[in-house]
Design a protein around this motif. Structure first.
Motif, mmCIF file in Angstrom:
data_model
loop_
_atom_site.group_PDB
_atom_site.id
_atom_site.type_symbol
_atom_site.label_atom_id
_atom_site.label_comp_id
_atom_site.label_asym_id
_atom_site.label_seq_id
_atom_site.Cartn_x
_atom_site.Cartn_y
_atom_site.Cartn_z
ATOM 1 N N UNK A 109 1.210 -1.342 0.320
ATOM 2 C CA UNK A 109 0.211 -0.336 0.270
ATOM 3 C C UNK A 109 0.691 1.411 -0.433
ATOM 4 N N UNK A 110 2.035 1.157 -0.896
ATOM 5 C CA UNK A 110 3.216 2.320 -0.432
ATOM 6 C C UNK A 110 3.512 3.004 0.555
ATOM 7 N N UNK A 111 3.341 2.333 1.597
ATOM 8 C CA UNK A 111 4.272 2.355 2.441
ATOM 9 C C UNK A 111 5.605 1.719 3.081
ATOM 10 N N UNK A 112 6.508 3.331 3.298
ATOM 11 C CA UNK A 112 7.545 3.094 4.087
ATOM 12 C C UNK A 112 8.031 1.087 4.082
ATOM 13 N N UNK A 113 9.251 0.274 3.604
ATOM 14 C CA UNK A 113 8.868 -1.146 4.409
ATOM 15 C C UNK A 113 9.752 -1.153 5.406
ATOM 16 N N UNK A 114 9.352 -1.320 6.708
ATOM 17 C CA UNK A 114 10.204 -1.257 7.765
ATOM 18 C C UNK A 114 10.244 -2.886 8.022
ATOM 19 N N UNK A 115 11.213 -3.596 7.850
ATOM 20 C CA UNK A 115 12.092 -4.929 7.740
ATOM 21 C C UNK A 115 11.639 -5.786 9.517
ATOM 22 N N UNK A 116 12.147 -4.527 10.248
ATOM 23 C CA UNK A 116 12.274 -4.513 11.810
ATOM 24 C C UNK A 116 12.209 -3.698 12.568
ATOM 25 N N UNK A 117 11.382 -3.902 13.673
ATOM 26 C CA UNK A 117 11.215 -2.880 14.526
ATOM 27 C C UNK A 117 10.700 -3.423 16.372
ATOM 28 N N UNK A 118 10.498 -2.720 17.173
ATOM 29 C CA UNK A 118 11.059 -3.007 18.281
ATOM 30 C C UNK A 118 8.984 -3.756 18.833
ATOM 31 N N UNK A 119 8.284 -3.344 17.915
ATOM 32 C CA UNK A 119 6.885 -3.410 18.056
ATOM 33 C C UNK A 119 6.180 -5.159 17.687
ATOM 34 N N UNK A 120 7.316 -5.728 16.419
ATOM 35 C CA UNK A 120 7.676 -6.973 16.130
ATOM 36 C C UNK A 120 7.990 -8.169 16.454
ATOM 37 N N UNK A 121 9.646 -7.158 17.050
ATOM 38 C CA UNK A 121 10.578 -8.212 16.605
ATOM 39 C C UNK A 121 11.202 -7.590 17.775
ATOM 40 N N UNK A 122 12.019 -8.494 18.138
ATOM 41 C CA UNK A 122 13.681 -8.485 19.566
ATOM 42 C C UNK A 122 14.277 -9.534 19.286
ATOM 43 N N UNK A 123 15.421 -9.193 19.179
ATOM 44 C CA UNK A 123 17.128 -9.511 19.643
ATOM 45 C C UNK A 123 17.634 -9.255 20.634
ATOM 46 N N UNK A 124 18.039 -10.744 21.760
ATOM 47 C CA UNK A 124 18.434 -10.501 22.836
ATOM 48 C C UNK A 124 19.750 -11.835 22.943
ATOM 49 N N UNK A 125 20.489 -10.868 23.736
ATOM 50 C CA UNK A 125 21.739 -11.866 24.178
ATOM 51 C C UNK A 125 21.736 -11.997 25.617
ATOM 52 N N UNK A 126 22.539 -12.920 25.662
ATOM 53 C CA UNK A 126 22.403 -13.481 27.565
ATOM 54 C C UNK A 126 23.203 -14.441 27.604
#
Length: 614
Positions: A109-126
């Motif tokens: 729908x011609x919106x900016x293509x955000x492939x990764x953001x903190x509302x849908x994705x998260x990474x963690x290293x422990x």
């Protein structure tokens, strides 16, 4: 179209349906979405910092994190690395990726293509400490160094370094390097001077990714979204998940990369060395139209690599473009589904090079598809000519074949035996019309994978089709037809009509009658139901291919003289008068004779009891 060519067409059609049934991605199963009790979840990295943490909380955090407590407070700040392809935002709380924007692409729908953001994705290293504490990087605040520009093998690159200082010569460092004109971000994790604090146990990298809806056709996107992974032994595998239940996989051997792959885009992490093992999960809710799929990965990183300054990785955020993916290590191009076995090699060695060559000179992808058809048809001209020549021979022999059928109207086996004898005498190979058609199967199946996965066709319009990478909608139906859908794809209709026209043209030269002739007309309708929801580019290709083949045969017809063929066959008849059949024809005649003998024995055995009864 003689009997053997018709058999070849049937085999191709059956193989086409089998291939699309067993080798295409599984369609998601419908499942009622369970009612969930609303809960509020706040990720650590999303916790707003409203002011200094009070002394009691500081004391609690320091006590919980031990030696790492003095970097557990601070203020979250954002930093950006950017090139012509990517804009990546980082958060100093955890020192991790916060958002990834693909600058050259838009959503459906011609919106900016955000492939990764903190509302849908998260990474963690422990990691685990010597005193048995579990420390998460998202609990720590890092100090960002000013962004630098350096010269690397890939040209100028931007470098962002984050450091959490515990004491003099004791720190955790994360360094991100973004080369110019790249979708790959180098990532280095280093534990300097922490050998006495960090336990010799694997670090845990966790990635939860709810794939964002960036394509209009949600079902197609789900079917082609998979969590892919490659082992250090170069074994490639994936999980896809279903609406019924999550799919889980555990790999107990070293891994080179893990990729959250959608139809046209992939987010992945690659290890310079390897991850020691991994656990993966894929799932989705069929009724949630905002979610494509949710992928979860847990990877183990050797602690000694990070303590020795060898914690080197890369993130890939970019398109599933073969020219880009093949430059990455460890067979990363397998994230682009080009088909199985020989079909993938046909795409790599023939279809993609021709397609990319045409892209340099033409911008209209409908024109490119037409030229691709012409090029491949020219490449296959010898096979087309051989197939037509076989039909011409059958046409010349039609009077003799009809005479044999009239001579044995009720004895099919006798008819077949004498027909095979006629072929042998005239020097005609009955399989010569079938083999050329079968040899074209690798290209046929290769294109079934190329068009639906070609990002070059994404959002490219042609005539009434708004996007050649998915099906065109010429008209919507007020109801849904089983196996067909609720839309009319005009390119599929044109493909079907052109196939019927091509079949009719061939049948003018055929010796085939009865059910097989009817089936040759029925098959295009069966295929129409299968491909109605396939990529418009694929249907358009087959439509143009049928028209070009029709023209090709019309041209070949001008150079094929039936009188000359008859004269050649008569020469063969004289030459082969006393020659015994050999090879395939002999084996076929022997098999038919054996079948006839068995039938005669069964008939005589059945008649004997009747005579005794009389």
């Amino acid at each position: 179209m003689d009997k053997n060519q018709a058999i070849g067409l049937v085999l191709i059609s059956v193989m086409l349906i089998v291939y699309m049934t067993f080798f295409s991605p599984e369609k998601p199963k419908e499942q009622p979405k369970p009612k969930a009790t609303p809960t509020a979840t706040v990720k650590p990295s999303q916790t707003p910092v409203s002011g200094p943490v009070d002394s009691v909380q500081q004391a609690q955090q320091r006590a919980a994190l031990g030696a790492f407590g003095n970097v557990a407070t601070g203020t979250a700040q954002k930093k950006v690395l950017e090139n012509q392809n990517l804009k990546i935002t980082f958060d100093s709380k955890g020192g991790q990726v916060d958002e990834v924007l693909l600058k050259k692409y838009k959503t459906w729908n011609k919106k900016p293509l955000i492939l990764f953001d903190q509302t849908s994705s998260s990474t963690e290293i422990s990691f685990r400490t010597q005193d048995n504490r579990v420390i998460k990087l998202s609990d720590l605040y890092f100090q960002a160094q000013p962004v630098k520009t350096i010269n690397t093998k890939q040209g100028q690159s931007q470098v962002l370094a984050y450091r959490a200082e515990l004491a003099t010569n004791q720190y955790i460092e994360q360094v991100y390097t973004l080369p110019a004109d790249s979708y790959l971000v180098d990532y280095k994790l280093n534990f300097a001077g922490l050998n006495d604090l960090v336990a010799n146990a694997p670090l845990q990298f966790t990635w939860n990714d709810q794939l964002k809806k960036v394509e209009k056709d949600l079902n197609q996107n789900r079917e082609r979204s998979r969590l892919n992974y490659m082992t250090a032994a170069e074994d490639f595998d994936h999980i896809a998940g279903s609406a019924d239940e999550p799919e889980v996989a555990t790999v107990e051997e070293p891994l080179k990369w893990v990729a959250n792959k959608q139809n046209f885009f992939t987010a992945a992490i690659l290890a310079d060395n390897s991850f020691t093992k991994g656990t993966f999960k894929a799932s989705f809710s069929a009724l949630d139209t905002t979610e494509v799929k949710t992928f979860s990965s847990q990877l183990q990183i050797p602690a000694q690599d990070v303590l020795a300054g060898k914690g080197d990785f890369s993130f890939y955020f970019g398109p599933n473009d073969y020219q880009i993916l093949k430059q990455l290590p460890a067979d990363f191009q397998k994230n682009l589904d080009l088909g199985w076995g020989v079909f993938a090699w046909v795409n790599k060695l023939i279809v993609i090079p021709i397609f990319n060559f045409l892209e340099h000179y033409f911008t209209n992808y409908g024109i490119i598809i037409i030229l691709l058809v012409v090029f491949i048809k020219l490449l296959l001209t010898p096979l087309t000519y051989k197939s037509y020549l076989s039909m011409a021979k059958m046409k010349v022999l039609k009077p003799e074949i009809d005479a044999i059928k009239e001579k044995h109207p009720d004895d099919m086996q006798k008819t077949q035996q004498e027909t095979m004898k006629l072929y042998s005498t005239m020097g005609v190979n009955p399989m010569s019309g079938c083999v050329p058609m079968l040899l074209q199967i690798p290209i046929l199946f290769a294109l079934l994978n190329f068009f639906p996965n070609s990002i070059e066709l994404r959002q490219e319009s042609f005539l009434w089709a708004h996007d050649l990478s998915t099906y065109d909608v010429f008209a919507r139906l007020p109801f849904t037809i089983p196996f067909y859908g609720n839309h009319i794809s005009m390119f599929t209709v044109l493909m079907t009509l052109s196939t019927i026209l091509y079949t009719w043209s061939n049948n003018q030269m055929t010796t085939i009658q009865g059910p097989m002739k009817f089936y040759s007309y029925l098959m295009p309708f069966m295929i129409m139901f299968v491909v109605n929801s396939f990529a418009a580019g694929l249907s358009f290709y087959y439509f143009v291919s049928n028209i070009v083949t029709f023209i090709q045969q019309a041209i070949i017809r001008r150079f094929v003289d039936d009188n000359k063929i008859r004269a050649k066959l008569e020469e063969n008849k004289i030459k082969n008068k006393d020659k015994k059949p050999g090879g395939f024809q002999k084996r076929l005649q022997d098999a038919m004779k054996a079948a006839a003998d068995r039938e005669a024995q069964q008939k005589s055995a059945g008649e004997a009891p009747k005579k005794r009864k009389r």
